[in-house]
Design a protein around this motif. Structure first.
Motif, PDB file in Angstrom:
ATOM      1  N   ALA A 146      -2.404 -20.448  32.939  1.00 38.67           N
ATOM      2  CA  ALA A 146      -1.734 -21.660  32.147  1.00 38.67           C
ATOM      3  C   ALA A 146      -0.592 -20.808  31.689  1.00 38.67           C
ATOM      4  O   ALA A 146      -0.811 -20.206  30.539  1.00 38.67           O
ATOM      5  CB  ALA A 146      -2.477 -22.077  31.024  1.00 38.67           C
ATOM      6  N   VAL A 147       0.706 -21.240  32.128  1.00 37.71           N
ATOM      7  CA  VAL A 147       1.943 -20.495  31.707  1.00 37.71           C
ATOM      8  C   VAL A 147       2.784 -21.349  30.939  1.00 37.71           C
ATOM      9  O   VAL A 147       3.061 -22.570  31.514  1.00 37.71           O
ATOM     10  CB  VAL A 147       2.661 -19.862  32.969  1.00 37.71           C
ATOM     11  CG1 VAL A 147       3.643 -19.037  32.627  1.00 37.71           C
ATOM     12  CG2 VAL A 147       1.686 -18.997  33.795  1.00 37.71           C
ATOM     13  N   PRO A 148       3.243 -21.032  29.825  1.00 40.87           N
ATOM     14  CA  PRO A 148       4.097 -21.809  29.233  1.00 40.87           C
ATOM     15  C   PRO A 148       5.520 -22.032  29.840  1.00 40.87           C
ATOM     16  O   PRO A 148       5.833 -21.202  30.564  1.00 40.87           O
ATOM     17  CB  PRO A 148       4.395 -21.055  27.788  1.00 40.87           C
ATOM     18  CG  PRO A 148       3.264 -19.977  27.701  1.00 40.87           C
ATOM     19  CD  PRO A 148       2.832 -19.603  28.968  1.00 40.87           C
ATOM     20  N   SER A 149       6.081 -23.247  29.602  1.00 35.36           N
ATOM     21  CA  SER A 149       7.388 -23.251  30.266  1.00 35.36           C
ATOM     22  C   SER A 149       8.444 -22.150  30.049  1.00 35.36           C
ATOM     23  O   SER A 149       8.642 -21.787  28.824  1.00 35.36           O
ATOM     24  CB  SER A 149       7.983 -24.602  29.552  1.00 35.36           C
ATOM     25  OG  SER A 149       9.231 -24.995  30.022  1.00 35.36           O
ATOM     26  N   GLY A 150       9.186 -21.672  30.921  1.00 29.09           N
ATOM     27  CA  GLY A 150      10.102 -20.802  31.026  1.00 29.09           C
ATOM     28  C   GLY A 150       9.583 -19.451  31.133  1.00 29.09           C
ATOM     29  O   GLY A 150      10.333 -18.465  30.472  1.00 29.09           O
ATOM     30  N   ILE A 181       1.541  -9.624  33.367  1.00 26.33           N
ATOM     31  CA  ILE A 181       2.972  -9.202  32.817  1.00 26.33           C
ATOM     32  C   ILE A 181       3.494 -10.692  32.583  1.00 26.33           C
ATOM     33  O   ILE A 181       3.760 -11.166  33.638  1.00 26.33           O
ATOM     34  CB  ILE A 181       3.738  -8.169  33.551  1.00 26.33           C
ATOM     35  CG1 ILE A 181       2.916  -6.892  33.687  1.00 26.33           C
ATOM     36  CG2 ILE A 181       4.986  -8.150  32.647  1.00 26.33           C
ATOM     37  CD1 ILE A 181       3.707  -5.837  34.682  1.00 26.33           C
ATOM     38  N   ALA A 182       3.802 -11.210  31.445  1.00 28.54           N
ATOM     39  CA  ALA A 182       4.318 -12.451  31.272  1.00 28.54           C
ATOM     40  C   ALA A 182       5.774 -12.160  30.693  1.00 28.54           C
ATOM     41  O   ALA A 182       5.827 -11.315  29.704  1.00 28.54           O
ATOM     42  CB  ALA A 182       3.431 -13.198  30.291  1.00 28.54           C
ATOM     43  N   THR A 183       6.859 -12.754  31.262  1.00 21.82           N
ATOM     44  CA  THR A 183       8.104 -12.552  30.860  1.00 21.82           C
ATOM     45  C   THR A 183       8.774 -13.636  30.359  1.00 21.82           C
ATOM     46  O   THR A 183       8.802 -14.875  30.984  1.00 21.82           O
ATOM     47  CB  THR A 183       8.896 -11.695  31.923  1.00 21.82           C
ATOM     48  OG1 THR A 183       8.265 -10.575  32.404  1.00 21.82           O
ATOM     49  CG2 THR A 183      10.350 -11.396  31.252  1.00 21.82           C
ATOM     50  N   LYS A 184       9.202 -13.553  29.129  1.00 22.73           N
ATOM     51  CA  LYS A 184      10.120 -14.706  28.532  1.00 22.73           C
ATOM     52  C   LYS A 184      11.115 -14.114  27.425  1.00 22.73           C
ATOM     53  O   LYS A 184      10.441 -13.773  26.427  1.00 22.73           O
ATOM     54  CB  LYS A 184       9.158 -15.995  27.923  1.00 22.73           C
ATOM     55  CG  LYS A 184      10.132 -17.024  27.396  1.00 22.73           C
ATOM     56  CD  LYS A 184       9.302 -17.970  26.853  1.00 22.73           C
ATOM     57  CE  LYS A 184      10.068 -19.317  26.462  1.00 22.73           C
ATOM     58  NZ  LYS A 184       9.300 -20.540  26.040  1.00 22.73           N
ATOM     59  N   GLU A 200     -16.693 -20.458  40.189  1.00 21.09           N
ATOM     60  CA  GLU A 200     -15.657 -21.432  39.540  1.00 21.09           C
ATOM     61  C   GLU A 200     -14.500 -20.578  38.943  1.00 21.09           C
ATOM     62  O   GLU A 200     -14.590 -19.540  38.561  1.00 21.09           O
ATOM     63  CB  GLU A 200     -16.416 -22.224  38.361  1.00 21.09           C
ATOM     64  CG  GLU A 200     -16.710 -21.463  37.317  1.00 21.09           C
ATOM     65  CD  GLU A 200     -17.387 -22.340  36.247  1.00 21.09           C
ATOM     66  OE1 GLU A 200     -17.476 -23.465  36.527  1.00 21.09           O
ATOM     67  OE2 GLU A 200     -17.861 -21.733  35.312  1.00 21.09           O
ATOM     68  N   ALA A 201     -13.350 -21.372  38.915  1.00 24.40           N
ATOM     69  CA  ALA A 201     -12.183 -21.200  38.395  1.00 24.40           C
ATOM     70  C   ALA A 201     -12.264 -20.739  37.222  1.00 24.40           C
ATOM     71  O   ALA A 201     -12.944 -21.547  36.140  1.00 24.40           O
ATOM     72  CB  ALA A 201     -10.895 -21.866  38.988  1.00 24.40           C
ATOM     73  N   ARG A 202     -11.399 -19.766  36.309  1.00 25.92           N
ATOM     74  CA  ARG A 202     -11.073 -19.775  35.103  1.00 25.92           C
ATOM     75  C   ARG A 202      -9.792 -19.661  34.681  1.00 25.92           C
ATOM     76  O   ARG A 202      -8.968 -19.460  35.638  1.00 25.92           O
ATOM     77  CB  ARG A 202     -11.775 -18.358  34.517  1.00 25.92           C
ATOM     78  CG  ARG A 202     -13.169 -18.351  34.758  1.00 25.92           C
ATOM     79  CD  ARG A 202     -13.631 -16.635  34.273  1.00 25.92           C
ATOM     80  NE  ARG A 202     -12.841 -15.789  35.034  1.00 25.92           N
ATOM     81  CZ  ARG A 202     -12.460 -14.648  34.530  1.00 25.92           C
ATOM     82  NH1 ARG A 202     -12.321 -14.522  33.240  1.00 25.92           N
ATOM     83  NH2 ARG A 202     -11.700 -13.876  35.209  1.00 25.92           N
ATOM     84  N   SER A 203      -9.475 -20.147  33.502  1.00 31.94           N
ATOM     85  CA  SER A 203      -8.191 -20.589  33.029  1.00 31.94           C
ATOM     86  C   SER A 203      -7.924 -19.347  32.053  1.00 31.94           C
ATOM     87  O   SER A 203      -8.574 -19.272  31.063  1.00 31.94           O
ATOM     88  CB  SER A 203      -7.798 -21.651  32.446  1.00 31.94           C
ATOM     89  OG  SER A 203      -7.758 -22.946  33.402  1.00 31.94           O
ATOM     90  N   VAL A 204      -6.617 -18.712  32.039  1.00 33.43           N
ATOM     91  CA  VAL A 204      -6.152 -17.829  31.175  1.00 33.43           C
ATOM     92  C   VAL A 204      -4.857 -18.091  30.306  1.00 33.43           C
ATOM     93  O   VAL A 204      -4.038 -18.112  31.226  1.00 33.43           O
ATOM     94  CB  VAL A 204      -6.085 -16.337  31.651  1.00 33.43           C
ATOM     95  CG1 VAL A 204      -5.718 -15.460  30.694  1.00 33.43           C
ATOM     96  CG2 VAL A 204      -7.617 -15.965  32.409  1.00 33.43           C
ATOM     97  N   ASP A 205      -4.981 -18.328  29.034  1.00 33.33           N
ATOM     98  CA  ASP A 205      -3.826 -18.989  28.524  1.00 33.33           C
ATOM     99  C   ASP A 205      -2.890 -17.715  27.719  1.00 33.33           C
ATOM    100  O   ASP A 205      -3.740 -16.590  27.541  1.00 33.33           O
ATOM    101  CB  ASP A 205      -4.185 -19.803  27.272  1.00 33.33           C
ATOM    102  CG  ASP A 205      -4.711 -21.162  27.793  1.00 33.33           C
ATOM    103  OD1 ASP A 205      -4.271 -21.628  28.676  1.00 33.33           O
ATOM    104  OD2 ASP A 205      -5.755 -21.378  27.202  1.00 33.33           O
TER     105      ASP A 205
END
Length: 205
Positions: A146-150, A181-184, A200-205
């Motif tokens: 789950a990736v935040p906008s931008g 690696i998340a870039t904003k 099953e799939a897992r979500s990582v915030d």
């Protein structure tokens, strides 16, 4: 040819600089150990040592669907274990000597859950060495982020290769670790560990 090397019998290592020249030609030399006892007499033990050259690889890599698999190669290490979620593994190898012949590279089709694959490197004089890959095909752990906008995200495996998602799902190897690696504006790291449960799939915030 034959040379003489004299070392104290308590020595655990001997430097034999320039003993061998480049190529596949070996050499026999005499190793002599000397020890002087408390009585003042010198005891001598001689050995004839033959060094045989063997061909090796200087590089070995495995990729699956364009992703490099973790493989810490060392020329004198002849066996490696790999895990993949793909049905095909591509093998690339480079010989140490320009006149060596390498077989066993290219695409390897996995026909079962486990498969051994051999890569052989041979010198013109007939000497050869074999490297063995123990390949295990495993069910993937499907992970969604789950990736935040931008924000842009990269998932990197242990070989430093980026994992490409399929329809937004990262198919990861169970039990292995990945760097997310998340870039904003600025970037940050987080370690993403996969589990052994792949149901099953897992979500990582």
């Amino acid at each position: 040819g034959s040379d003489m090397c004299i070392r104290d019998r308590n020595s655990t290592a001997t430097s034999l600089t320039y003993l061998l020249t480049s190529g596949m030609e070996g050499k026999t030399f005499a190793l002599e150990a000397q020890y002087t006892g408390s009585d003042g007499y010198t005891q001598i033990q001689s050995y004839d040592v033959t060094v045989t050259r063997v061909p090796t690889l200087k590089a070995l890599a495995a990729t699956a669907e364009g992703t490099k698999l973790p493989l810490e190669f060392a020329p004198n290490t002849r066996e490696y274990s790999l895990k993949t979620v793909s049905s095909t593994v591509d093998i690339d190898a480079a010989p140490f000597g320009e006149d060596y012949t390498v077989t066993g590279t290219g695409a390897v089709q996995l026909t079962g859950d486990t498969q051994d694959h051999m890569i052989q490197v041979a010198a013109p004089n007939g000497e050869q060495s074999t490297y063995t890959l123990h390949i295990q095909k495993v069910a993937s752990v499907p992970v969604t982020l789950a990736v935040p906008s931008g924000t842009t995200v990269q998932v990197i495996n242990g070989a430093g290769s980026e994992i490409a998602p399929v329809d937004g799902i990262y198919h990861l190897v169970p039990g292995e670790s990945y760097t997310c690696i998340a870039t904003k504006n600025t970037w940050y790291h987080c370690l993403l560990y996969t589990s052994d449960a792949a149901d099953e799939a897992r979500s990582v915030d």
